[in-house]
Design an enzyme around this catalytic site. Structure first.
Site, PDB file in Angstrom:
ATOM      1  N   ASP A 181      -5.376   3.064 -10.783  1.00  0.00           N
ATOM      2  CA  ASP A 181      -5.449   1.888 -11.645  1.00  0.00           C
ATOM      3  C   ASP A 181      -6.834   1.257 -11.536  1.00  0.00           C
ATOM      4  O   ASP A 181      -7.503   1.385 -10.503  1.00  0.00           O
ATOM      5  CB  ASP A 181      -4.412   0.849 -11.220  1.00  0.00           C
ATOM      6  CG  ASP A 181      -2.987   1.288 -11.513  1.00  0.00           C
ATOM      7  OD1 ASP A 181      -2.795   2.173 -12.368  1.00  0.00           O
ATOM      8  OD2 ASP A 181      -2.065   0.737 -10.875  1.00  0.00           O
ATOM      9  N   TYR A 207      -1.589   5.221   0.715  1.00  0.00           N
ATOM     10  CA  TYR A 207      -2.196   3.995   0.179  1.00  0.00           C
ATOM     11  C   TYR A 207      -2.090   2.856   1.194  1.00  0.00           C
ATOM     12  O   TYR A 207      -1.138   2.790   1.981  1.00  0.00           O
ATOM     13  CB  TYR A 207      -1.477   3.544  -1.097  1.00  0.00           C
ATOM     14  CG  TYR A 207      -1.542   4.526  -2.236  1.00  0.00           C
ATOM     15  CD1 TYR A 207      -2.561   4.460  -3.184  1.00  0.00           C
ATOM     16  CD2 TYR A 207      -0.569   5.513  -2.368  1.00  0.00           C
ATOM     17  CE1 TYR A 207      -2.608   5.365  -4.234  1.00  0.00           C
ATOM     18  CE2 TYR A 207      -0.608   6.421  -3.414  1.00  0.00           C
ATOM     19  CZ  TYR A 207      -1.640   6.338  -4.349  1.00  0.00           C
ATOM     20  OH  TYR A 207      -1.679   7.240  -5.382  1.00  0.00           O
ATOM     21  N   ASP A 214       0.861  -6.208 -10.906  1.00  0.00           N
ATOM     22  CA  ASP A 214      -0.376  -6.379 -10.146  1.00  0.00           C
ATOM     23  C   ASP A 214      -1.116  -7.604 -10.672  1.00  0.00           C
ATOM     24  O   ASP A 214      -0.687  -8.243 -11.642  1.00  0.00           O
ATOM     25  CB  ASP A 214      -1.249  -5.117 -10.183  1.00  0.00           C
ATOM     26  CG  ASP A 214      -1.744  -4.755 -11.576  1.00  0.00           C
ATOM     27  OD1 ASP A 214      -1.845  -5.658 -12.444  1.00  0.00           O
ATOM     28  OD2 ASP A 214      -2.056  -3.576 -11.818  1.00  0.00           O
ATOM     29  N   ARG A 245       2.730  -0.253  -7.241  1.00  0.00           N
ATOM     30  CA  ARG A 245       2.969  -1.521  -7.952  1.00  0.00           C
ATOM     31  C   ARG A 245       4.458  -1.794  -8.095  1.00  0.00           C
ATOM     32  O   ARG A 245       4.927  -2.923  -7.918  1.00  0.00           O
ATOM     33  CB  ARG A 245       2.320  -1.485  -9.347  1.00  0.00           C
ATOM     34  CG  ARG A 245       0.825  -1.589  -9.335  1.00  0.00           C
ATOM     35  CD  ARG A 245       0.275  -1.669 -10.744  1.00  0.00           C
ATOM     36  NE  ARG A 245       0.342  -0.402 -11.458  1.00  0.00           N
ATOM     37  CZ  ARG A 245       0.973  -0.204 -12.603  1.00  0.00           C
ATOM     38  NH1 ARG A 245       1.632  -1.184 -13.173  1.00  0.00           N
ATOM     39  NH2 ARG A 245       0.944   0.971 -13.196  1.00  0.00           N
TER      40      ARG A 245
END
Length: 248
Positions: free
Chosen positions: A46, A74, A88, A179
Site C-alpha cells: 500500500d 510485517y 488505514d 489492514r
C-alpha cells in the site's frame, strides 16, 4: 522494427520502499534510473506501507510469481478507538469510540487470529469484481459483498503502547491484509482500530537486511552512471542473482 530501449539488466534489487507512493511508482522510478529494459516487482505494498519490495530485472521477472504467493512478515502500529473506510490512516474517519482495553484483553484478542483463519478482504483493495477493482467501486460509494478467504497466520504477537496504540508483528500467507486484521482486532476489542504504520520485513527468505532506499540508490548510481565499468560493478554489487529467487 522498433528496438526496445534500455539495458539488459538481470537480477533482483531489494528496495526499502518509502511511504506515500505506490509500489508501481517506485518500480517505474527504479527502472528509469537504471535504464532497465524489463522490470517487475514481487507483490505490491500500500502507499502507506514501507519496507521490503524486491524488484526483478530481465529474466528474473519470469520467476517473480514464485514470490507473489510466498509468506511475508510485517510490523504494524494500529490506532485503537478510530475506524476508517480503508482500515488505514489514508482513509476517511468513519467512527470514534471510547477505548478501555487492558493488556490482558489485548493479548486475548490476538488468539483468534493465529493459525488458519478466514478473512474478508477490505473494500479498498485491488481485488476485482466483474473485472473492476474493488477500490474503484468503493470510491463511487458502492459496497460489494466479499467472500471470506482462507489465510494462515504463522505467527502473531503484539503489545499495547502509548496513546491508545498497539504494535503488531505478523507472519502470514500471501494475500493477507494486515489492514483488515487491525480492523478485526478493533471489533473484537469493541473499540475499533485502523493501521497508522505498516512495514514489510520479509518475503519468503528475503529480508530487509541488505535492502537499499531509493534515495541511497539514486545517489550511488548517479556517482557511477558515466563510467560503464563502475556502473557494471555497482549493479553486480547491489543485485542478487536471479537464481537466488528459487532457493528452497
Amino acid at each position: 522494427m522498433v528496438k526496445h530501449r534500455g539495458d539488459n539488466i538481470c537480477g533482483v534489487l531489494l528496495l526499502d520502499k518509502p511511504t506515500g507512493r505506490s509500489s508501481n511508482f517506485y518500480l517505474q522510478r527504479v527502472k528509469y534510473l537504471l535504464n532497465a529494459k524489463k522490470a517487475g516487482h514481487t507483490g505490491s505494498l500500500d502507499p502507506l506501507a514501507t519496507g521490503l519490495l524486491p524488484i526483478c530485472f530481465g529474466k528474473a521477472t519470469c520467476i517473480s510469481e514464485y514470490f507473489l504467493h510466498s509468506e511475508k512478515s510485517y510490523e504494524a502500529v494500529i490506532q485503537l478507538g478510530v475506524t476508517t473506510d480503508s482500515h488505514d490512516c489514508d482513509g476517511d474517519i468513519v467512527e470514534h469510540r471510547d477505548v478501555d482495553v487492558s493488556e490482558q484483553q489485548f493479548q486475548a484478542s490476538l488468539e483468534g487470529f493465529r493459525g488458519e483463519i478466514e478473512q474478508i478482504p477490505p473494500m479498498v483493495s485491488a481485488l476485482k469484481h466483474n473485472g473492476q477493482p474493488l477500490y474503484k467501486m468503493a470510491l463511487k460509494g458502492k459496497k460489494i459483498e466479499r467472500k471470506p478467504r482462507k489465510m494462515t497466520v504463522h505467527a502473531l504477537t503484539g503489545e499495547l503502547i502509548e496513546n491508545n496504540q498497539a504494535k503488531l508483528d505478523v507472519r502470514c500467507s500471501s494475500g493477507f491484509y494486515v489492514r483488515q486484521l487491525a480492523a478485526d482486532i478493533g471489533e473484537v476489542l469493541g473499540c475499533g482500530a485502523h493501521i497508522i504504520a505498516l512495514r514489510r520485513t520479509t518475503s519468503k527468505y528475503l529480508s530487509l537486511e541488505g535492502a537499499i532506499s531509493f534515495e541511497q540508490l539514486q545517489k550511488e548510481f548517479y556517482a557511477v552512471a558515466d563510467d560503464d565499468e563502475k556502473k557494471k560493478a555497482y549493479l553486480k554489487e547491489i543485485l542478487l542473482p536471479a537464481e537466488d529467487l528459487l532457493k528452497s
